[in-house]
Design a protein around this motif. Sequence first.
Motif, PDB file in Angstrom:
ATOM      1  N   GLY B 298      40.866  40.193  36.759  1.00  0.00           N
ATOM      2  CA  GLY B 298      40.434  38.935  36.159  1.00  0.00           C
ATOM      3  C   GLY B 298      41.531  37.898  35.999  1.00  0.00           C
ATOM      4  O   GLY B 298      41.323  36.852  35.391  1.00  0.00           O
ATOM      5  N   ALA B 302      36.982  35.107  36.203  1.00  0.00           N
ATOM      6  CA  ALA B 302      35.974  36.158  36.023  1.00  0.00           C
ATOM      7  C   ALA B 302      35.243  36.445  37.330  1.00  0.00           C
ATOM      8  O   ALA B 302      35.069  35.573  38.174  1.00  0.00           O
ATOM      9  N   LEU B 303      34.854  37.698  37.489  1.00  0.00           N
ATOM     10  CA  LEU B 303      34.145  38.127  38.710  1.00  0.00           C
ATOM     11  C   LEU B 303      32.734  38.546  38.351  1.00  0.00           C
ATOM     12  O   LEU B 303      32.494  39.062  37.256  1.00  0.00           O
ATOM     13  N   ASN B 304      31.792  38.366  39.287  1.00  0.00           N
ATOM     14  CA  ASN B 304      30.457  38.926  39.035  1.00  0.00           C
ATOM     15  C   ASN B 304      30.458  40.392  39.430  1.00  0.00           C
ATOM     16  O   ASN B 304      31.431  40.905  39.986  1.00  0.00           O
ATOM     17  N   GLU B 305      29.360  41.084  39.147  1.00  0.00           N
ATOM     18  CA  GLU B 305      29.325  42.544  39.331  1.00  0.00           C
ATOM     19  C   GLU B 305      29.511  42.941  40.793  1.00  0.00           C
ATOM     20  O   GLU B 305      30.231  43.904  41.097  1.00  0.00           O
ATOM     21  N   ASP B 306      28.903  42.211  41.705  1.00  0.00           N
ATOM     22  CA  ASP B 306      29.046  42.526  43.135  1.00  0.00           C
ATOM     23  C   ASP B 306      30.494  42.399  43.585  1.00  0.00           C
ATOM     24  O   ASP B 306      31.027  43.251  44.311  1.00  0.00           O
ATOM     25  N   GLN B 307      31.103  41.289  43.134  1.00  0.00           N
ATOM     26  CA  GLN B 307      32.520  41.093  43.504  1.00  0.00           C
ATOM     27  C   GLN B 307      33.356  42.253  42.988  1.00  0.00           C
ATOM     28  O   GLN B 307      34.195  42.809  43.706  1.00  0.00           O
ATOM     29  N   LYS B 308      33.116  42.629  41.720  1.00  0.00           N
ATOM     30  CA  LYS B 308      33.856  43.748  41.117  1.00  0.00           C
ATOM     31  C   LYS B 308      33.619  45.035  41.922  1.00  0.00           C
ATOM     32  O   LYS B 308      34.543  45.780  42.222  1.00  0.00           O
ATOM     33  N   ASP B 309      32.328  45.270  42.270  1.00  0.00           N
ATOM     34  CA  ASP B 309      31.946  46.496  42.993  1.00  0.00           C
ATOM     35  C   ASP B 309      32.671  46.591  44.340  1.00  0.00           C
ATOM     36  O   ASP B 309      33.306  47.595  44.670  1.00  0.00           O
TER      37      ASP B 309
END
Lengths: 124, 502
Positions: B298, B302-309
């Motif tokens: 981060g 901030a990242l969305n869930e897909d980006q994090k995944d």
Amino acid sequence: MQVKKHILIIEDEQDIIKIAAFRFRQAGYEVSTASDGETALELAGSKNPDLIILDLNIPKITGKNVCLRLKKDKRFENIPIIIMTASHNAEVMYRETGADDYIQKPYEIQELLAKVQRLLQKIK
Amino acid sequence: MSYRLKLILAISAVSIAGLSLFIFNRINLIRNILDERIHRRMDSMGKILAEEIADHFRDNDMLQLKVSLDLVHELPTVDFISVADSSNLVLFSSETQLENKKNIHHDNLEISWKKGAEQLIKSYPFKIDRDRKCYIQIGFSTRNTKKDLQKAFWTSVQFGIAAALAIILVAWFISGILLSPLKEMKNTTDKIAAGDFSRRVKLKKTNDLIGMLGTGLNNMAVQIEDFTNNLNRKIVTATRDLTETNRQLLEKTELLEASNKKLLELATIKSKFLSMVSHELRTPLTVIKEGINIVLDGSTGALNEDQKDFLSTAQKNVDRLHRLINDVLDFSKLESGKMQYNMEDMDINKLIEETAVSQKIVISNKGISLKVELDDSIGKVKIDADKIVQVINNLISNAINFTLTGLITVKSVLNREKKEVEIHVIDTGVGIKKEDLPKLFATFQQVGEDRYRKPGSTGLGLAICREIILGHGGRIWAGSEHGKGSEFVFTLPVFSKNNNAG
């Protein structure tokens, strides 16, 4: 507010400098960078860094010789130096330089930050 | 004295002795013949003369008597002649010998022949009338006879000498003929002795003693020649073989030297290549890893869930790549014997505890439990802590990977007898088939290939463990019952006396 500690990163790979400098600046350090041995020695004199992160595989003057010269020089002998190398023989090579610590690439940034912090606290 | 001279002398001596005997006999014979002839001639002459003189006496023709006596006396073979009556009264005598004849006994009619004497006196009786008996006595000269004999003797001697010379000459020839095959044999054997084994004795006859001797010599020469030729052939063959073998050996040596040089070069290249690969792989890996980490934690927003995944997936694979590089480089370093160990006295129990604890989260996440049993009697052990931790970590990771439910036990035991520490990592996992056990610690082995395959494993883990443990002077092995779990054990030698304390 406390004066920012100054870290000199000596590294010929610009991408490494980019990500390392980002992390140190993010962690609250002032950062200078040099990409060859000669510049490194110059900056060590002019920038008066609190700690040096030194790559061994650099042009003009090797990292090892930079380290040996700095450690022989009264002005710089107390500046902690962390060797940062991609060599698989990192530990052996570090021992030949007389540096204070070493870290192998790819490093865990938490480990590197911990080492820096520990060395800076030591010279206080 | 040469054999030939002896032979000549022998032949000559025998021949000359024979010849001499022959000549001696001959001379005797001649003498006898001559004697007989003289007597016969004298007797016939004496008898005729006696008749004549008797007639002259009877006729009393003294003149005729004298003529007859003179005629006889004139003969060269007659020295003297006289006539006497039975009372030894010399009636008549040739004048020159008259005196000498007075003492001669005329009554003896026997031949008064004396060997070697030059004169032979013989008497012949005749009757003038019935009562008156007279003798005619003749002294024959034997000088001529003697001369004849001498002449015959000398002729014989001359003949004898000539014959002896001839004999010697013949003997010389005969000996030459007799000795020539022997000489031939000598020359031949000399040549053979000098190394010309192809020489043979030239023979005219083979059925006599010398011929047989020559044949024997020739047979011997054939044997010697065959033997020598065989030997030479064998030597030539053996030498050729040896030369060939030598050449092959040299070739092989050269090949070996070349390949040895190549291997050394390769080893150097490998070493250089590894350090190059190490450096060239680690540098970009550092940037990728840190780049992902910076975004993922981060720091850049901030990242969305897909980006994090997706970034997490990328991070996981970067870690995997990192492990792979470390394993490959570790192993090649271990294998080339270039690994350096920093041996220090360490509390092995503490190391096991720490390592086990570091894995606890992964273990509990998987729903299995971990038990650590430590032998308190173990003191400090001289080890390279980082490397032993690497081994323990590897074994525990394997146990986790292949255990779905149940328990993982890590325990340490001091074996006082063998003066070593045993570290056991026991799981209740799938286990390993018996036939797969020996392959466990081989390089790039994932036992059973697909059977135990786990993604992200390099297949080098256990090979590295083995090298590290061997580097410490210990042993490592595994036992397992398929379906019930496995047990991995490694040992570390204990040198300190303190470790024996209870």
